[in-house]
Each structure stands twice: as C-alpha cells, then as structure tokens.
Design a protein around this motif. Structure first.
Motif: not given
Length: 361
Positions: A108-116, A327-338, A318-325
C-alpha cells in the motif's frame, strides 16, 4: 517542595538515551526487513493457508520489552527493553499496509511515508525529552537510579559526577525551596561507601571511543564528505529545476509506468514528483548558501549545511517515501550520515572555540 505530582511520574534520567536506542532499532529493523524480503522474494512462513506474519514476532518482542523493566532493575534491563521495543515496533509497523486495506496490501503506497513519519515523531519526542530542564523531582530520581547502579556495581565515576552536577543545577533553580531528601541522597552518593563500589568506565565513559573515532575519521575527512554531499545537493537541485521546467511544457514528461518498481506502488499523480523536485531545489539553495559561506570563511556555514540536511530529511524524505516508496531508503541513510557529520563538526568547532578562542572548522 511542591505537593503537585505528575500524572505518570518523573522523567527518567537519560531517558533520551533509551529512546534513541529504540529509534535506531526501529529504523534498522524496518530497513533490514524490507531488504531481506526483497532479496528473498517475499517468502511465506508456514504452509497451506497458514502464514506467520512478522508482525506477530514484533508483538512478541514488544511483550518481552514491556516485561523486562517490570521484572528486573538496572540499566541492562532498560537497554534491552529499548532494543526489543524498537525491533517489535519495526516488525509490527512494517506491515501497516495490511492493516489499512481490506485486501491486506503489504505494498500500500501510503505505508512508506506513514512509517517514516512515525520515525520523525519519535525523533521529535527524543529532542523534547533531551532539552527538558531537570527539576527537583527529576534530580532526586536521578540520584536514586545512580545509587541503584552503585548497588549493582555498575556506576562509573563519570556518571556519578554527571548526576551530582544535575542535582546542583536543580538546587540553583529551586533556590531556598530545594529538596532536603535529595541533599541527603547526594551526600550518600558522594560518600566513601559508594567509592568502593564504583565500576571502571568503558571506552565511551572514558572518552576513548570518541578519541578513536576522531583518529579514524579526522575532521578533514568529515569536511570533504560534507562538501561532496552539499555539491551533490546542488547538482540534484539543478536537475530538479530542469525537470520542473520540462514538466511545465510537457505534463507527460514523467510517466510512473516506465519506472521498474517491482511490487511497489508508485503514485500516478505527478504532483508528488513535483513536490520532490521542489524540495530538492530548496535543499540545493541551502547547500549553495553553505558552500558560499565556507568559501568566504564564515563559521556559519555549518548552520546552513544543517538546514539543508534537515530540510531533506524531514520534508524531502517524507515526500520521497511516498513518491518512490522504499527506494528512498538509500538516500535516507545518506542524509543521516550527513546529519551526523554536520553535528560532529559543529561540536568540534565549539570545542575549538573553548580551547583557544578561535574557530577551526
């Protein structure tokens, strides 16, 4: 001392530490579960009509997490409870799509942004807990917990000094109305009877872990990684601007049906992609400001870098987790590193000012 008592109780000493551990376990559990299921081809645990959903294992972890602090006293039970709570919530909420749809749709598409979004709320709670000033009751309970740790032989000198300083701050805030019971407990904590029960501090308590990290990851390396991240944001913003212009002239420029997302459901409405591009532009502008301040030699460049990273983490992801589900995990971890690098560089800069009155960033 006021006769008012909080409805639930007094905030635990270093509560933010346990909450951060829960958040980390939560994030790693969701990421590991999604990656494992993707690699394993989403297997069924059971046979025939039987399927043991991993939400059930999450429920078991939550039950154990709830029982541990009820049955045992001490830091270890609290820390293990925090870890299991994060794992349990992660396994449970990972299947939120099934609970929100009549078709039990895991994708379900909204699940990813809800989790994030739930992760962001927990982070906000951790920040609120961290910045709450201790009062008389909190300082008293902190001493009681320190005495409990001393009885278990797990209290370090560093922790004792920290709790004593916490008590002195509470006394200064309370003025003449300070708690006599706390003063007596503090005297016990600083007595020779506790000296003999003090434990040797570990690498973190002694500061060895910090020194090792600074030796392995010097500030120069952190700065170059942050430069790269900011430059990447600028390039991404340029690409996003170009895509927004293309969408303005060609509404069908982005076609979700052409993206191979596997079983994930990507939104058909291009509005979410437009929002994602708009956030990328905002992050890129902040990155340009940060790099510009750095070139000018301003010590505020890290503040602008922090703004850029936070915009990307809070709004962009938050938008990315809905737009690309997911697949945004990699960029999220990269931003956490930054984010971690930016915060560490800010800490090092403040320490440099305290040491010699100059800023070395």
């Amino acid at each position: 001392m006021s006769s008012w008592r909080p409805l639930i109780g007094t905030q635990r000493d270093r509560a933010e530490r346990y909450l951060i551990v829960t958040i980390m376990a939560f994030v790693l559990t969701v990421a590991a579960t999604r990656w494992y299921l993707e690699l394993a081809g989403y297997p069924t645990v059971g046979g025939g009509e039987l399927h043991v959903a991993h939400a059930l294992w999450g429920g078991l972890a939550l039950v154990i997490a709830a029982l541990l602090p009820l049955l045992w006293v001490g830091q270890r039970s609290l820390m293990l409870s925090a870890v299991l709570a994060g794992i349990g919530v992660g396994l449970f909420i990972d299947e939120v799509g099934k609970f929100l749809t009549t078709s039990n749709d895991y994708f379900f598409a909204p699940a990813a942004p809800l989790i994030y979004g739930s992760i962001l709320l927990l982070v906000l709670l951790a920040l609120l807990v961290r910045h709450r000033r201790p009062d008389d009751a909190a300082a008293t309970h902190a001493i009681l917990e320190a005495l409990r740790d001393a009885a278990d032989g797990r209290l370090t000198e560093a922790d004792r000094e920290r709790v004593a300083e916490l008590s002195r701050e509470a006394t200064e805030d309370a003025g003449a109305g300070h708690d006599d019971l706390r003063a007596q407990l503090l005297a016990t904590l600083e007595s020779s009877s506790v000296d003999s029960r003090l434990a040797a501090g570990g690498p973190i308590a002694r500061g060895d872990a910090r020194r090792w990290l600074e030796r392995i990851v010097p500030a120069r390396l952190e700065r170059w990684v942050l430069y790269f991240g900011l430059a990447l944001s600028v390039v991404s913003a340029i690409g996003a601007t170009d895509s927004l212009v293309a969408l303005n002239y060609e509404p069908d420029f982005f076609d979700a049906s052409l993206v191979d997302a596997g079983r994930m459901q990507l939104p058909d409405d291009p509005l979410w992609v437009v929002l994602l591009f708009a956030v990328n532009v905002a992050v890129g502008v902040s990155a340009v400001v940060s790099l510009g301040l750095r070139i000018r030699g301003s010590d505020r460049w890290l503040d602008a870098a922090l703004v850029a990273v936070l915009i990307d983490l809070v709004v962009g992801e938050l938008v990315a987790f809905y737009a690309i589900q997911f697949l945004a995990l990699t960029s999220a971890f990269w931003n956490l590193l930054l984010l971690g690098i930016t915060i560490d560089l800010r800490i090092r800069a403040r320490e440099a000012v305290v040491d010699d009155g100059t800023t070395r960033t």
